[in-house]
Motif scaffolding. Structure first.
Motif, PDB file in Angstrom:
ATOM      1  N   LEU A 153       0.830  -1.410  -0.036  1.00  0.00           N
ATOM      2  CA  LEU A 153      -0.096  -0.079  -0.027  1.00  0.00           C
ATOM      3  C   LEU A 153       0.895   1.329   0.005  1.00  0.00           C
ATOM      4  CD1 LEU A 153      -2.324  -1.189   2.593  1.00  0.00           C
ATOM      5  CD2 LEU A 153      -2.985  -1.235   0.223  1.00  0.00           C
ATOM      6  N   HIS A 182      -2.463   5.464   2.449  1.00  0.00           N
ATOM      7  CA  HIS A 182      -3.421   4.733   2.693  1.00  0.00           C
ATOM      8  C   HIS A 182      -3.656   4.531   4.266  1.00  0.00           C
ATOM      9  CE1 HIS A 182      -5.957   0.813   2.803  1.00  0.00           C
ATOM     10  NE2 HIS A 182      -5.950   1.130   1.700  1.00  0.00           N
ATOM     11  N   HIS A 212      -1.646   1.955   6.157  1.00  0.00           N
ATOM     12  CA  HIS A 212      -0.087   2.202   6.108  1.00  0.00           C
ATOM     13  C   HIS A 212      -0.133   3.248   7.537  1.00  0.00           C
ATOM     14  CE1 HIS A 212       4.111   3.421   5.689  1.00  0.00           C
ATOM     15  NE2 HIS A 212       3.537   4.573   5.536  1.00  0.00           N
ATOM     16  N   THR A 260     -12.205  -2.762   5.641  1.00  0.00           N
ATOM     17  CA  THR A 260     -11.920  -1.975   4.392  1.00  0.00           C
ATOM     18  C   THR A 260     -13.226  -1.733   3.704  1.00  0.00           C
ATOM     19  OG1 THR A 260     -12.046  -4.390   3.274  1.00  0.00           O
ATOM     20  CG2 THR A 260     -10.162  -3.639   3.727  1.00  0.00           C
ATOM     21  N   SER A 283      -9.036   3.373  -1.635  1.00  0.00           N
ATOM     22  CA  SER A 283      -8.096   2.891  -2.661  1.00  0.00           C
ATOM     23  C   SER A 283      -8.138   3.374  -4.007  1.00  0.00           C
ATOM     24  CB  SER A 283      -8.199   1.416  -2.639  1.00  0.00           C
ATOM     25  OG  SER A 283      -7.707   0.683  -1.275  1.00  0.00           O
ATOM     26  N   ASP A 304      -6.618   6.951  -4.033  1.00  0.00           N
ATOM     27  CA  ASP A 304      -5.279   6.679  -3.609  1.00  0.00           C
ATOM     28  C   ASP A 304      -4.438   6.241  -4.526  1.00  0.00           C
ATOM     29  OD1 ASP A 304      -5.622   7.678  -0.940  1.00  0.00           O
ATOM     30  OD2 ASP A 304      -5.561   5.567  -0.002  1.00  0.00           O
ATOM     31  N   THR A 305      -4.726   5.470  -5.556  1.00  0.00           N
ATOM     32  CA  THR A 305      -4.219   4.935  -6.640  1.00  0.00           C
ATOM     33  C   THR A 305      -4.415   5.474  -7.935  1.00  0.00           C
ATOM     34  OG1 THR A 305      -6.089   3.351  -6.995  1.00  0.00           O
ATOM     35  CG2 THR A 305      -4.235   2.325  -5.710  1.00  0.00           C
ATOM     36  N   THR A 363     -11.746   9.391   5.892  1.00  0.00           N
ATOM     37  CA  THR A 363     -11.057   9.169   4.545  1.00  0.00           C
ATOM     38  C   THR A 363     -12.172   8.900   3.480  1.00  0.00           C
ATOM     39  OG1 THR A 363      -9.313   8.142   6.002  1.00  0.00           O
ATOM     40  CG2 THR A 363      -9.276   7.716   3.473  1.00  0.00           C
TER      41      THR A 363
END
Length: 355
Positions: A44, A48, A51, A155, A222, A225-226, A284
């Motif tokens: 990650l 994230h 993390h 998640t 995710s 973030d990606t 988040t």
């Protein structure tokens, strides 16, 4: 599984990593007698929340142990993808890693239960199972494989995102879908009419950009973030699964590098990291959705019924396996509208100090 191109690629990469094994032993021998530094690698990025929870755990270890127990964290796939680091964990090259239940299914089929789509009725149901007796039983399951889980992270719900709108399983027909290398997830995509394509998480952006895959699936943070939202601008909220992330530790490390007092400290720090990660989620999640919306992403509300109907054969497969049938029954019996209290170190799986 061993004959698949993806697994061969992972194994080849893992063999290259074995070259560093002698160096790892040298580093281990060079550790000061009074200080233990555990190597933790994951795939990650540093933004994230998992993390961030691991950074929090390192800070808690530092405080609780008075500086004698620390983590050295290698994020963002520096040591390979999740399956690579799980293999490294088994061989003692690293001490800890992060893996999803989908990653872990390849090593211990017990985790396959979490890859069943539409397993959880709500977030409260997820929490009661994952952080309760059933979840802790599953966390201890792979101990004989060389590692076990010491923390579980939320998640929330995974959904599909694609380069075109997805409203029903019919829209998946002929679509190449990036998936984790989970047999259960692969079968889910097939039942929905798509073409499952297992590729490493870190290669997904390029695969979407170049048309190697047409769509993928994950949660909103995710997705943002990606930066996958840049190349797959339709997010369909089918919420097909909620697959926990796990923090795993090598059985060899647990039994041979740590004292009983250090194990207690790690258990406590792991629980604190779980609770810290939960506090990050809503903030988040809201920020991720806002970022994606401002970038022009279309969020699509879908009727989940056709998706649920499409995957019914998966449940039939699981009920034919006595172990999975028992787990499924336990999980379904935990449906509740009441949130569970925060976890404590007493909720950690009870493990023998012997392999």
């Amino acid at each position: 599984m061993t004959n698949s191109p993806h697994y061969s690629k992972i194994s080849s990469k893992f063999l290259k990593l074995l070259i560093c094994l002698p160096l790892c032993f040298v580093v281990s021998l060079a550790w000061p007698d009074k200080t233990v530094t555990l190597k933790l690698a994951h795939n990650l990025n540093q933004k994230h929340m998992v993390h961030k929870a691991l950074i929090h755990m390192d800070q808690q270890l530092d405080t609780l142990s008075k500086g004698t127990l620390r983590l050295r964290i290698y994020p963002a796939g520096q040591m390979g993808d999740a399956v690579d680091t799980l293999q490294m964990l088994q061989h003692g090259i690293i001490d800890m890693t992060k893996g999803t239940a989908s990653d872990l299914e390849l090593f211990d089929n017990t985790f396959a239960i979490f890859n069943l789509p539409y397993l959880f009725e709500s977030l409260e149901h997820f929490n009661k199972v994952v952080y309760g007796p059933v979840g802790r039983e599953i966390m201890a399951s792979p101990t004989h494989k060389g590692f076990f889980a010491i923390a579980a992270f939320e998640t929330r719900f995974r959904s599909f995102y694609a380069r075109k709108p997805i409203h029903s399983p019919k829209d998946l027909k002929g679509m190449k879908v990036r998936v984790q290398p989970s047999p259960t997830t692969i079968e889910m995509i097939k039942l929905m009419g798509g073409m499952p394509t297992p590729i490493p998480f870190g290669e997904t952006y390029t695969a979407l950009q170049q048309g190697v895959v047409d769509m993928a699936e994950n949660n909103e943070p995710s997705y943002v973030d990606t930066r996958h939202y840049e190349v797959a601008r339709f997010f369909s909220e089918d919420q097909h699964s909620s697959v926990p992330d796990y923090l795993l530790i090598s059985t060899h490390t647990w039994n041979n590098k740590l004292s009983e007092e250090q194990r207690k400290i790690i258990r406590e720090a792991a629980v604190r990291s779980e609770n810290y990660q939960k506090t990050l989620w809503n903030e988040t999640l809201n920020a991720a959705r806002e970022t994606a919306s401002k970038a022009g992403v279309t969020f699509i509300e879908v009727d989940k019924k056709p998706f649920r109907e499409a995957i019914k054969p998966l449940y039939q497969q699981f009920t034919r396996n006595p172990r999975q049938a028992t787990l499924l029954s336990k999980i379904q019996s935990e449906v509740t509208g009441s949130p569970i209290p925060q976890a404590t170190s007493a909720d950690q799986p009870k493990l023998s100090t012997q392999p």
